[in-house]
Design a protein around this motif. Structure first.
Motif: not given
Length: 463
Positions: A108-124
């Motif tokens: 599931d590592a690719h999907a977990l990486a998606h999740g990390l990217g989503i939560y790493a985002y802060r602002s435009p």
């Protein structure tokens, strides 16, 4: 693991060079004794942001073995909990370490990486910095997640998404081909999140882009997300949010610096402006059809079909349990203009079902036989070698694969793929491209060099 986790690991595999030193600023430490992560059985943190990734990974392993709700959800909550203290680059390094140690995490590592990217985002304003902080590992899922986070943020704020927004999104990354591609591909994922996984509306969002390359790459991300939301809903943006909401504070706006795009059900389940009445106006959409292996490709406009058939073997193999011959027969039913794309995509899928083992991959491509007008097996191997190099970000993995390929035509195709990949990965360093090609079998060095644009196309070196 569920049946198609290998197809998730293979789908649209591609990667980019890590930009050294890039990191996302985290919140300042309060100096207080850290508490256990909510929803896990993790001990209080003894590590710091400077601790080696294996040390932090061991902490996650120990705490998630008997976690309530299962180890997978615990790992995701623990990883996203690292972001504010350690940054996205270190959090991904911990994920990479866990993927080497735990089969379940690797699947599931690719999907977990998606999740990390989503939560790493802060602002435009900080998105470009966050984006380049992601590494190439786990098939670049972190890149895609950051873009998803951006679109979710726009939706939550009710901001319009037009040509100006989509054209500007990837502009900071035009100088790095790999990163540029992943921004464009991530745009398709993000538009699907924005439009509640309604594929026709997401594709219309891709159509707003003026660049042909960005637009078509965006289509590919949308088709990939369409299959994921039908087969793995817990790996969509909304699914990641539900995992975090079960943990309590990690889904709150406060836990993410107040940016709010990841806060509660509104941001991920309703997607703000993209939810509610607007979602109702989208109309009905059936993502996949178990009984029709060519759907949705045969239900969308022809301009979308190349990218659609470039992903279609993934849902086909999901439904047929990895039956290569049956998937190859389905590729034969694809319109002739897209058959080569389908057979190449089959090779990509096979690398995952074979766990990236070269011998098993070649044996599975061998089951294609004479289908595809006798070209199916060669096309399958070509798709496989491209994927193996993308996953490893290393042309030499392709060289090793080509050594094992049988037949002159197949080797020509294989080494040409290697040469082309060196351009994408290495860029303008002609000498580095030449060094990679020098490792090819003597009779095919020239093939690799021509494809790598080391030698002019008309130059024919002795073989």
């Amino acid at each position: 693991m569920i049946l198609s986790s290998p197809s998730l690991r293979a789908a649209f595999a591609a990667c980019a060079l890590v930009l050294a030193g890039a990191c996302v600023p985290g919140r300042a430490s309060t100096g207080s004794t850290p508490e256990p992560e909510p929803g896990t059985t993790l001990e209080p943190r003894a590590w710091t942001a400077q601790s080696p990734a294996p040390e932090i990974a061991a902490w996650v392993q120990a705490g998630c073995r008997r976690a309530p709700g299962g180890a997978d959800a615990c790992v995701e909550r623990a990883l996203t909990g690292l972001l504010d203290q350690a940054g996205v680059a270190k959090s991904m390094e911990v994920l990479d370490t866990l993927a080497l140690r735990e089969d379940g995490v690797r699947d599931d590592a690719h999907a977990l990486a998606h999740g990390l990217g989503i939560y790493a985002y802060r602002s435009p304003e900080t998105m470009a910095q966050t984006f380049v902080a992601c590494p190439t590992s786990q098939m670049s899922g972190c890149y895609h997640g950051v873009i998803q986070g951006y679109f979710l943020d726009l939706g939550r704020q009710g901001k319009p998404v037009g040509t100006v927004e989509v054209d500007a999104l990837c502009a900071p990354h035009t100088g790095e081909q790999f990163i540029y591609f992943h921004c464009a591909h991530g745009m398709g994922h993000g538009l699907m999140a924005l439009h509640q996984n309604h594929l026709p509306t997401a594709l219309q969002g891709c159509d707003l882009v003026t660049s042909d390359f960005i637009r078509e790459s965006c289509y590919g991300g949308a088709f990939m997300e369409n299959a994921i939301q039908a087969t793995h809903p817990h790996h969509t943006a909304a699914g990641h949010a539900q995992t975090q909401e079960a943990a309590g504070s990690h889904a709150s706006a406060d836990a993410h610096g107040g940016h709010g795009a990841h806060g509660g059900a509104d941001a991920h389940a309703g997607h703000g402006a993209a939810g509610g009445a607007q979602a109702m106006r989208h109309g009905e959409w059936r993502a996949l059809d178990r009984d029709d292996p060519l759907y949705p490709c045969n239900a969308v406009d022809v301009k979308y079909q190349s990218e659609c058939y470039g992903f279609q073997p993934s849902p086909i193999m999901y439904f047929n349990g990895g039956d290569v011959a049956a998937t190859a027969r389905a590729c034969e039913q694809v319109p002739e203009a897209f058959q080569a794309t389908c057979f190449g995509s089959l090779g990509r899928e096979i690398t995952a079902w074979a766990d990236q083992d070269h011998a098993r991959t070649l044996a599975m491509c061998g089951r294609v036989g004479a289908l595809g007008g006798g070209k199916g097996k060669v096309l399958c191997e070509g798709g496989a070698v491209a994927t193996l190099m993308n996953q490893a970000a290393d042309p030499q993995d392709g060289i090793r694969f080509c050594h094992a390929v049988q037949g002159a035509e197949a080797k020509e195709t294989c080494y040409a793929r290697v040469g082309g990949f060196t351009i994408t990965l290495i860029g303008n360093d002609v000498q580095a491209r030449a060094r990679h090609c020098a490792a090819a079998e003597p009779g095919f060095v020239a093939t690799c060099r021509r494809a790598a644009e080391v030698d002019p196309p008309t130059q024919r070196a002795d073989r």
